[in-house]
Design a protein around this motif. Structure first.
Motif, mmCIF file in Angstrom:
data_model
loop_
_atom_site.group_PDB
_atom_site.id
_atom_site.type_symbol
_atom_site.label_atom_id
_atom_site.label_comp_id
_atom_site.label_asym_id
_atom_site.label_seq_id
_atom_site.Cartn_x
_atom_site.Cartn_y
_atom_site.Cartn_z
ATOM 1 N N LEU A 1 5.252 2.661 13.051
ATOM 2 C CA LEU A 1 6.251 3.144 12.097
ATOM 3 C C LEU A 1 6.135 4.654 11.896
ATOM 4 C CD1 LEU A 1 6.022 0.300 9.422
ATOM 5 C CD2 LEU A 1 7.861 0.674 11.064
ATOM 6 N N MET A 2 4.891 5.152 11.843
ATOM 7 C CA MET A 2 4.682 6.589 11.681
ATOM 8 C C MET A 2 5.169 7.355 12.919
ATOM 9 S SD MET A 2 3.554 7.128 8.639
ATOM 10 C CE MET A 2 4.705 5.797 8.214
ATOM 11 N N LYS A 3 4.963 6.785 14.094
ATOM 12 C CA LYS A 3 5.426 7.429 15.316
ATOM 13 C C LYS A 3 6.948 7.486 15.347
ATOM 14 C CE LYS A 3 5.001 7.242 20.357
ATOM 15 N NZ LYS A 3 4.396 6.519 21.516
ATOM 16 N N ALA A 4 7.595 6.403 14.898
ATOM 17 C CA ALA A 4 9.055 6.380 14.840
ATOM 18 C C ALA A 4 9.571 7.444 13.870
ATOM 19 C CB ALA A 4 9.533 4.991 14.420
ATOM 20 N N ALA A 5 8.874 7.601 12.733
ATOM 21 C CA ALA A 5 9.273 8.621 11.762
ATOM 22 C C ALA A 5 9.120 10.020 12.349
ATOM 23 C CB ALA A 5 8.442 8.482 10.490
ATOM 24 N N LEU B 1 11.320 13.066 10.801
ATOM 25 C CA LEU B 1 11.195 12.925 9.352
ATOM 26 C C LEU B 1 9.859 13.496 8.879
ATOM 27 C CD1 LEU B 1 12.615 9.301 8.938
ATOM 28 C CD2 LEU B 1 13.796 11.472 8.531
ATOM 29 N N ILE B 2 8.880 13.505 9.786
ATOM 30 C CA ILE B 2 7.589 14.144 9.545
ATOM 31 C C ILE B 2 7.216 14.910 10.814
ATOM 32 C CG2 ILE B 2 6.668 12.564 7.804
ATOM 33 C CD1 ILE B 2 5.316 10.976 9.982
ATOM 34 N N PRO B 3 6.365 15.942 10.705
ATOM 35 C CA PRO B 3 6.047 16.754 11.886
ATOM 36 C C PRO B 3 5.360 15.969 13.002
ATOM 37 C CG PRO B 3 5.442 17.908 9.870
ATOM 38 C CD PRO B 3 5.790 16.508 9.472
ATOM 39 N N ALA B 4 4.508 15.024 12.642
ATOM 40 C CA ALA B 4 3.774 14.240 13.637
ATOM 41 C C ALA B 4 3.208 13.003 12.957
ATOM 42 C CB ALA B 4 2.650 15.073 14.249
ATOM 43 N N SER B 5 2.723 12.070 13.745
ATOM 44 C CA SER B 5 2.103 10.878 13.170
ATOM 45 C C SER B 5 0.748 11.232 12.579
ATOM 46 C CB SER B 5 1.926 9.797 14.235
ATOM 47 O OG SER B 5 1.139 8.721 13.724
ATOM 48 N N GLN C 1 0.805 -1.217 0.000
ATOM 49 C CA GLN C 1 0.000 0.000 0.000
ATOM 50 C C GLN C 1 0.839 1.268 0.000
ATOM 51 O OE1 GLN C 1 -3.216 0.604 -0.260
ATOM 52 N NE2 GLN C 1 -3.046 2.815 0.093
ATOM 53 N N TRP C 2 1.912 1.311 0.811
ATOM 54 C CA TRP C 2 2.582 2.580 1.095
ATOM 55 C C TRP C 2 4.019 2.688 0.598
ATOM 56 C CZ3 TRP C 2 -0.989 5.823 2.283
ATOM 57 C CH2 TRP C 2 -2.101 5.416 3.018
ATOM 58 N N GLU C 3 4.563 1.637 0.020
ATOM 59 C CA GLU C 3 5.977 1.648 -0.354
ATOM 60 C C GLU C 3 6.323 2.789 -1.316
ATOM 61 O OE1 GLU C 3 9.299 -1.588 -1.803
ATOM 62 O OE2 GLU C 3 7.279 -1.697 -2.643
ATOM 63 N N SER C 4 5.423 3.091 -2.243
ATOM 64 C CA SER C 4 5.721 4.119 -3.253
ATOM 65 C C SER C 4 5.408 5.536 -2.773
ATOM 66 C CB SER C 4 4.938 3.833 -4.538
ATOM 67 O OG SER C 4 3.542 3.890 -4.298
ATOM 68 N N TRP C 5 4.880 5.673 -1.574
ATOM 69 C CA TRP C 5 4.504 6.984 -1.041
ATOM 70 C C TRP C 5 5.673 7.616 -0.299
ATOM 71 C CZ3 TRP C 5 -0.638 9.276 -0.146
ATOM 72 C CH2 TRP C 5 -1.645 8.637 -0.874
ATOM 73 N N PRO C 6 5.975 8.888 -0.558
ATOM 74 C CA PRO C 6 6.959 9.584 0.284
ATOM 75 C C PRO C 6 6.347 9.835 1.657
ATOM 76 C CG PRO C 6 5.936 11.120 -1.233
ATOM 77 C CD PRO C 6 5.445 9.749 -1.625
ATOM 78 N N LEU C 7 7.177 9.968 2.674
ATOM 79 C CA LEU C 7 6.664 10.193 4.026
ATOM 80 C C LEU C 7 5.796 11.443 4.104
ATOM 81 C CD1 LEU C 7 9.671 9.237 6.342
ATOM 82 C CD2 LEU C 7 7.411 8.162 6.263
ATOM 83 N N ALA C 8 6.190 12.479 3.373
ATOM 84 C CA ALA C 8 5.388 13.706 3.376
ATOM 85 C C ALA C 8 3.996 13.451 2.809
ATOM 86 C CB ALA C 8 6.094 14.800 2.574
ATOM 87 N N GLY C 9 3.908 12.596 1.803
ATOM 88 C CA GLY C 9 2.611 12.267 1.224
ATOM 89 C C GLY C 9 1.737 11.501 2.193
ATOM 90 N N ILE C 10 2.343 10.555 2.929
ATOM 91 C CA ILE C 10 1.580 9.813 3.939
ATOM 92 C C ILE C 10 1.107 10.751 5.039
ATOM 93 C CG2 ILE C 10 1.665 7.963 5.644
ATOM 94 C CD1 ILE C 10 3.716 6.554 3.906
#
Length: 261
Positions: free
Chosen positions: A54-58, A63-67, A12-21
């Motif tokens: 994984l989002m919390k770790a990012a 790498l992202i402002p928040a989950s 589902q998410w492999e091709s998505w950049p973290l900012a996009g998620i």
């Protein structure tokens, strides 16, 4: 966790950049909703917990402002009691709306089959001619239609070009039913079998229950473009206003259909 990563998160998410998620709240909600179509609530909660971790770790790594997972509704909770059961008349009404919206006999038969056979989505839309037993008027459930990365396939392994890289290296899930008990012969009520056979004779496409153009149906597209509008109706302030078929459940997935014999 590795199984969730390989089977659900990466496809589902492999091709998505973290900012996009991070900015894809609606897409995350849609993904969770689609998981509920195939898996028990506890399984969906476990898959989402892995994703959320994984989002919390990012977020912790800045790498992202928040989950993006904090406000996503994962379990139905108290809303379970809001699901309504469609009567035979309501099922026929839903089938007629699908017929009239441009799907013709394809949508009409799919609705009736969903209501009266108990087969899952992938088991119905994956049906091909050789899986129909005309002598007993039954469909054979062996290889449901599978979806990976927005593409569909039937039987065997996911094609290499659409499988996640980590899955290309390891063992891939076969295109069979979820459990051995899921492989079965499902009899169709005679009154519905007549329409099913007429649909088979009306086109030469590989899949019987397909789009009028012959393409395999994708669950999310069918649900949002056809199923939900047919059952939920249209608001009074919109053109072609029609009431919902199941009164009192404006946010239902369409219907919790009875499985008549």
């Amino acid at each position: 966790m590795r199984s969730f990563l390989d089977n659900h998160l990466l496809p589902q998410w492999e091709s998505w950049p973290l900012a996009g998620i991070f900015n894809g709240y609606l897409e995350i909600e849609k993904w969770v909703s689609e998981l509920h179509e195939d898996y028990a609530e506890s399984t969906v909660a476990s898959i989402f917990a892995t994703f959320s971790g994984l989002m919390k770790a990012a977020a912790n790594a800045r790498l992202i402002p928040a989950s993006p997972c904090s406000s996503v509704r994962v379990t139905s909770g108290a809303y379970d009691t809001e699901y309504l059961v469609a009567s035979p008349v309501q099922i026929l009404r839903g089938a007629m709306r699908l017929y009239k919206c441009g799907l013709g006999l394809h949508g009409f038969v799919l609705c009736l089959m969903d209501a009266y056979t108990g087969a899952r989505w992938g088991e119905l839309v994956g049906q091909q001619r050789h899986e129909y037993d005309s002598a007993v008027r039954a469909i054979a459930i062996r290889e449901p239609l599978k979806e990976f990365s927005g593409r569909v396939f039937k039987g065997g392994k996911a094609p290499a070009e659409i499988a996640a890289p980590s899955r290309r290296r390891g063992k891939q899930r076969k295109g069979r039913t979820k459990t051995p008990a899921g492989t079965r012969l499902v009899e169709i009520p005679p009154s519905i079998a007549v329409f099913y056979e007429e649909l088979m004779d009306s086109h030469s496409h590989p899949f019987i229950l397909c789009s009028p153009e012959g393409n395999p149906w994708r669950r999310s597209n069918f649900r949002y473009r056809y199923w939900r509008p047919a059952w939920d109706g249209a608001a009074e302030d919109k053109p072609g206003s029609v009431p919902p078929i199941l009164e009192g459940s404006p946010s239902t997935k369409g219907a919790t259909l009875t499985r008549h014999g």
